[in-house]
Design a protein around this motif. Structure first.
Motif, PDB file in Angstrom:
ATOM      1  N   PRO A  71     -11.916  32.189  35.173  1.00  0.00           N
ATOM      2  CA  PRO A  71     -11.410  33.045  36.251  1.00  0.00           C
ATOM      3  C   PRO A  71      -9.878  33.076  36.241  1.00  0.00           C
ATOM      4  O   PRO A  71      -9.224  32.042  36.124  1.00  0.00           O
ATOM      5  N   GLY A  72      -9.325  34.265  36.336  1.00  0.00           N
ATOM      6  CA  GLY A  72      -7.885  34.435  36.252  1.00  0.00           C
ATOM      7  C   GLY A  72      -7.359  34.582  34.843  1.00  0.00           C
ATOM      8  O   GLY A  72      -6.157  34.766  34.647  1.00  0.00           O
TER       9      GLY A  72
ATOM     10  N   PRO B  45      -4.025  28.481  35.428  1.00  0.00           N
ATOM     11  CA  PRO B  45      -5.148  28.319  36.334  1.00  0.00           C
ATOM     12  C   PRO B  45      -4.917  27.188  37.335  1.00  0.00           C
ATOM     13  O   PRO B  45      -5.338  27.270  38.484  1.00  0.00           O
ATOM     14  N   GLN B  46      -4.235  26.129  36.879  1.00  0.00           N
ATOM     15  CA  GLN B  46      -3.972  25.020  37.790  1.00  0.00           C
ATOM     16  C   GLN B  46      -3.055  25.443  38.931  1.00  0.00           C
ATOM     17  O   GLN B  46      -3.262  25.095  40.101  1.00  0.00           O
ATOM     18  N   GLN B  47      -2.004  26.220  38.593  1.00  0.00           N
ATOM     19  CA  GLN B  47      -1.101  26.707  39.621  1.00  0.00           C
ATOM     20  C   GLN B  47      -1.807  27.644  40.593  1.00  0.00           C
ATOM     21  O   GLN B  47      -1.588  27.607  41.791  1.00  0.00           O
ATOM     22  N   GLU B  48      -2.687  28.492  40.048  1.00  0.00           N
ATOM     23  CA  GLU B  48      -3.381  29.463  40.900  1.00  0.00           C
ATOM     24  C   GLU B  48      -4.290  28.756  41.915  1.00  0.00           C
ATOM     25  O   GLU B  48      -4.482  29.248  43.028  1.00  0.00           O
ATOM     26  N   SER B  49      -4.890  27.618  41.510  1.00  0.00           N
ATOM     27  CA  SER B  49      -5.845  26.965  42.401  1.00  0.00           C
ATOM     28  C   SER B  49      -5.191  25.956  43.317  1.00  0.00           C
ATOM     29  O   SER B  49      -5.836  25.373  44.176  1.00  0.00           O
ATOM     30  N   ALA B  50      -3.870  25.727  43.125  1.00  0.00           N
ATOM     31  CA  ALA B  50      -3.183  24.722  43.940  1.00  0.00           C
ATOM     32  C   ALA B  50      -3.014  25.217  45.370  1.00  0.00           C
ATOM     33  O   ALA B  50      -2.917  26.393  45.642  1.00  0.00           O
TER      34      ALA B  50
ATOM     35  N   TYR C 279      -1.876  54.162  18.823  1.00  0.00           N
ATOM     36  CA  TYR C 279      -1.907  52.694  18.840  1.00  0.00           C
ATOM     37  C   TYR C 279      -1.604  52.255  20.263  1.00  0.00           C
ATOM     38  O   TYR C 279      -0.515  52.513  20.785  1.00  0.00           O
ATOM     39  N   GLY C 280      -2.577  51.597  20.865  1.00  0.00           N
ATOM     40  CA  GLY C 280      -2.430  51.211  22.261  1.00  0.00           C
ATOM     41  C   GLY C 280      -2.507  49.711  22.468  1.00  0.00           C
ATOM     42  O   GLY C 280      -3.207  49.006  21.737  1.00  0.00           O
ATOM     43  N   ILE C 281      -1.778  49.228  23.467  1.00  0.00           N
ATOM     44  CA  ILE C 281      -1.827  47.819  23.869  1.00  0.00           C
ATOM     45  C   ILE C 281      -2.341  47.765  25.308  1.00  0.00           C
ATOM     46  O   ILE C 281      -1.695  48.272  26.228  1.00  0.00           O
ATOM     47  N   PHE C 282      -3.512  47.155  25.476  1.00  0.00           N
ATOM     48  CA  PHE C 282      -4.137  46.996  26.786  1.00  0.00           C
ATOM     49  C   PHE C 282      -3.897  45.565  27.280  1.00  0.00           C
ATOM     50  O   PHE C 282      -4.103  44.606  26.527  1.00  0.00           O
ATOM     51  N   THR C 283      -3.502  45.435  28.524  1.00  0.00           N
ATOM     52  CA  THR C 283      -3.402  44.124  29.166  1.00  0.00           C
ATOM     53  C   THR C 283      -4.438  44.080  30.281  1.00  0.00           C
ATOM     54  O   THR C 283      -4.384  44.884  31.214  1.00  0.00           O
ATOM     55  N   LEU C 284      -5.379  43.151  30.148  1.00  0.00           N
ATOM     56  CA  LEU C 284      -6.515  43.069  31.062  1.00  0.00           C
ATOM     57  C   LEU C 284      -6.548  41.690  31.699  1.00  0.00           C
ATOM     58  O   LEU C 284      -5.985  40.730  31.169  1.00  0.00           O
ATOM     59  N   SER C 285      -7.228  41.585  32.832  1.00  0.00           N
ATOM     60  CA  SER C 285      -7.383  40.278  33.463  1.00  0.00           C
ATOM     61  C   SER C 285      -8.763  40.155  34.087  1.00  0.00           C
ATOM     62  O   SER C 285      -9.387  41.148  34.479  1.00  0.00           O
ATOM     63  N   LYS C 286      -9.221  38.911  34.136  1.00  0.00           N
ATOM     64  CA  LYS C 286     -10.479  38.574  34.792  1.00  0.00           C
ATOM     65  C   LYS C 286     -10.156  38.051  36.188  1.00  0.00           C
ATOM     66  O   LYS C 286      -9.252  37.225  36.353  1.00  0.00           O
ATOM     67  N   ALA C 287     -10.868  38.520  37.154  1.00  0.00           N
ATOM     68  CA  ALA C 287     -10.586  38.123  38.534  1.00  0.00           C
ATOM     69  C   ALA C 287     -10.705  36.620  38.712  1.00  0.00           C
ATOM     70  O   ALA C 287     -11.526  35.960  38.063  1.00  0.00           O
ATOM     71  N   LYS C 288      -9.878  36.069  39.594  1.00  0.00           N
ATOM     72  CA  LYS C 288      -9.999  34.667  39.966  1.00  0.00           C
ATOM     73  C   LYS C 288     -11.245  34.485  40.821  1.00  0.00           C
ATOM     74  O   LYS C 288     -11.909  35.447  41.204  1.00  0.00           O
ATOM     75  N   GLU C 289     -11.560  33.249  41.114  1.00  0.00           N
ATOM     76  CA  GLU C 289     -12.769  32.979  41.896  1.00  0.00           C
ATOM     77  C   GLU C 289     -12.683  33.583  43.288  1.00  0.00           C
ATOM     78  O   GLU C 289     -13.695  33.904  43.900  1.00  0.00           O
ATOM     79  N   ASN C 290     -11.463  33.779  43.788  1.00  0.00           N
ATOM     80  CA  ASN C 290     -11.320  34.423  45.096  1.00  0.00           C
ATOM     81  C   ASN C 290     -11.253  35.943  44.994  1.00  0.00           C
ATOM     82  O   ASN C 290     -11.012  36.625  45.982  1.00  0.00           O
ATOM     83  N   GLY C 291     -11.445  36.447  43.762  1.00  0.00           N
ATOM     84  CA  GLY C 291     -11.510  37.895  43.560  1.00  0.00           C
ATOM     85  C   GLY C 291     -10.218  38.534  43.127  1.00  0.00           C
ATOM     86  O   GLY C 291     -10.194  39.703  42.774  1.00  0.00           O
TER      87      GLY C 291
END
Length: 294
Positions: A155-156, A289-294, A268-280
């Motif tokens: 997540p994240g 991830p450690q900083q995000e969950s602190a 030629y394309g560059i995509f930047t994607l992200s997976k939602a964190k556990e809080n969405g």
């Protein structure tokens, strides 16, 4: 989607890179991907490394993070980012020749596997970041390509895809005379558009954070390759024999790639994607991830 063709499968891709291994390394080097020019004065080596740095920047890589290089080639991108960003990288390639080369050039924190990404065996939520530099084109099942990345990322997590793309609403003659032959010669089961990639990424659960078309900044890759290949033809009998007698004739299609960029048929394309964190919420770039969950 240009030319869905399941005969261009993982075995065909592996055969392509195994057979043409000497030519690829002679003509372009250890990085089997485009260069990215900013000023136009960069050397080809500086340009290919600049593309890798761009991927690292967009991922916001932090020391100690676990990363996956999907379609890692000779492992050069994995090695560069492991050394410069302090990350741990698991790389996957279909080519036995590429995997062997990577094994003879080891660096700490880089682990290269001969394995198909669509059957990668990696643990759920085991990586903080992933990238795919010009490997998604070789995937028979592109929706599953994105789905597997989403599964493997925590997540994240963030995902960068650098992709050869077909022009949106491309005309029929460009498809017949440029894109379809490029797909056949390059062992690409299909070539998607920006919109198709974004739809597949969204369906897999990703948030699309950014997209950039860098076609003009990468296109000179092929004129440089063409000059190097002509020189190799003239001075090296083995290169000439392999290029003319190989089952895989991709190197002879370089003029078609040059024209595809010049006409806009290929992008030629560059995509930047992200997976939602556990809080969405998606992860903030540059945060762990450690900083995000602190």
């Amino acid at each position: 989607m240009i030319l869905p063709n399941t005969s261009q499968n993982a075995a065909a891709v592996a055969d392509h890179y195994d057979e043409l291994d000497p030519i690829y390394r002679r003509v372009w080097g250890e990085h089997v991907h485009h260069g990215l020019w900013a000023t136009g004065r960069e050397t080809p080596t500086e340009a290919v490394e600049a593309l890798v740095d761009t991927v690292g920047d967009r991922l916001g890589l932090l020391p100690g993070e676990a990363c996956v290089d999907i379609g890692c080639g000779y492992g050069s991108t994995a090695r560069q980012l492991a050394v410069t960003r302090g990350v741990r990288v698991t790389g996957l390639t279909l080519s036995a020749e590429q995997a062997h080369y990577a094994a003879t050039h080891p660096v700490p924190e880089v682990d290269i596997h001969l394995r198909d990404w669509l059957d990668n065996g990696l643990t759920d939520a085991s990586a903080n970041a992933a990238w795919a530099i010009e490997s998604s084109e070789h995937m028979v099942d592109k929706p599953n390509f994105f789905a597997e990345a989403h599964r493997v990322l925590s997540p994240g997590g963030r995902f960068v895809v650098c992709a050869w793309l077909a022009e949106t609403d491309v005309s029929g003659w460009k498809v017949r005379h440029l894109l379809e032959p490029i797909c056949r010669e390059g062992r690409l089961p299909s070539m998607g558009t920006r919109e198709e990639y974004e739809a597949m990424a969204t369906a897999a659960g990703f948030v699309i954070d950014d997209y950039e078309d860098v076609s003009r900044r990468v296109a000179r890759t092929w004129t440089i390759c063409a000059r190097r290949l002509v020189k190799a033809f003239l001075v090296d009998r083995e290169t000439r024999r392999l290029a003319l007698g190989a089952r895989n004739r991709f190197v002879l299609g370089i003029p078609r790639l040059i024209l595809a960029y010049r006409t806009g048929a290929m992008r030629y394309g560059i995509f930047t994607l992200s997976k939602a964190k556990e809080n969405g919420a998606p992860r903030e770039p540059g945060s762990s991830p450690q900083q995000e969950s602190a």
